[in-house]
Design an enzyme around this catalytic site. Structure first.
Site, mmCIF file in Angstrom:
data_model
loop_
_atom_site.group_PDB
_atom_site.id
_atom_site.type_symbol
_atom_site.label_atom_id
_atom_site.label_comp_id
_atom_site.label_asym_id
_atom_site.label_seq_id
_atom_site.Cartn_x
_atom_site.Cartn_y
_atom_site.Cartn_z
ATOM 1 N N CYS A 8 0.869 -1.182 0.000
ATOM 2 C CA CYS A 8 0.000 0.000 0.000
ATOM 3 C C CYS A 8 0.907 1.234 0.000
ATOM 4 O O CYS A 8 2.076 1.137 -0.380
ATOM 5 C CB CYS A 8 -0.972 -0.023 1.179
ATOM 6 N N ASN A 11 2.271 1.410 4.385
ATOM 7 C CA ASN A 11 2.586 0.138 5.065
ATOM 8 C C ASN A 11 2.290 0.188 6.570
ATOM 9 O O ASN A 11 2.947 -0.462 7.372
ATOM 10 C CB ASN A 11 4.050 -0.303 4.821
ATOM 11 N N CYS A 13 -1.431 0.720 7.412
ATOM 12 C CA CYS A 13 -2.876 0.453 7.525
ATOM 13 C C CYS A 13 -3.279 -0.788 6.728
ATOM 14 O O CYS A 13 -3.491 -1.863 7.297
ATOM 15 C CB CYS A 13 -3.699 1.652 7.055
ATOM 16 N N ARG A 14 -3.390 -0.665 5.414
ATOM 17 C CA ARG A 14 -3.953 -1.742 4.606
ATOM 18 C C ARG A 14 -3.039 -2.951 4.438
ATOM 19 O O ARG A 14 -3.473 -4.094 4.630
ATOM 20 C CB ARG A 14 -4.346 -1.201 3.219
ATOM 21 N N SER A 15 -1.775 -2.722 4.024
ATOM 22 C CA SER A 15 -0.941 -3.901 3.725
ATOM 23 C C SER A 15 -0.564 -4.715 4.963
ATOM 24 O O SER A 15 -0.509 -5.948 4.868
ATOM 25 C CB SER A 15 0.272 -3.522 2.869
ATOM 26 N N ASP A 121 -8.005 3.868 0.964
ATOM 27 C CA ASP A 121 -7.102 4.302 2.032
ATOM 28 C C ASP A 121 -7.927 4.741 3.250
ATOM 29 O O ASP A 121 -8.689 5.701 3.164
ATOM 30 C CB ASP A 121 -6.281 5.473 1.473
#
Ligand code: 4NP
Length: 149
Positions: A8, A11, A13-15, A121
């Site tokens: 993401c 690195n 939050c999402r990934s 995001d």
């Protein structure tokens, strides 16, 4: 053993949520896998996941103690599959020096029921945005494991 890297922007939050969720699901399904995550930016190198990502991931039985790192060219060799969260990540990664574009896919392309192509995001959102991201990633990770298995 298939090696999967989530990518993401930050690195944090999402990934890392993708990493934690895929590792947990692979364990539950006894599918051998190596998982890591990285960001296209250098904004948060060395940091733990965002506290909201830690909370949502931990609630779902994931270990969320990874540290942020930046994506780099050697990741194209080190991983079989590079799973990006949105179109901006996709553009960044396929334009990276040494890119192997065939290895790069949007996370939601693994979810047959996805109604949009991006995992948005959640950084400027609230906890419910993180829950929604985690739901999207659970579905995507099961799709990844279906393809690997
Ligand atoms: P991520 O979320 O890409 O899912 O880790 C973000 C984290 C930090 C920033 C943007 C997105 N930031 O601009 O610092």
């Amino acid at each position: 053993m298939t090696r999967v890297l989530f990518v993401c922007l930050g690195n944090i939050c999402r990934s890392p949520l993708g990493e934690g969720i895929l590792r947990r699901l692979a364990e539950e399904r006894s599918i051998p896998i190596e998982v890591d995550s990285a960001g296209t930016s250098d904004y948060h190198i060395g940091e733990l996941p965002d506290h909201r990502a830690q909370r949502v991931g931990t609630q779902r039985g994931c270990e969320m103690t990874m540290r942020a790192r930046q994506f780099n060219s050697s990741d194209f060799q080190a991983f079989d599959l590079i799973v990006v969260m949105d179109r901006a990540n996709l553009r960044s990664v396929v334009r990276w020096p040494g890119a192997i574009p065939e290895k790069v896919r949007l996370a939601r392309s693994f979810d047959a029921n996805a109604t949009s192509e991006e995992v948005p995001d959640p950084y400027y959102g609230d906890l419910s945005d993180f829950q929604e991201v985690a739901d999207m990633l659970e579905a995507a990770c099961n799709g990844i494991l279906d393809e690997i298995d």
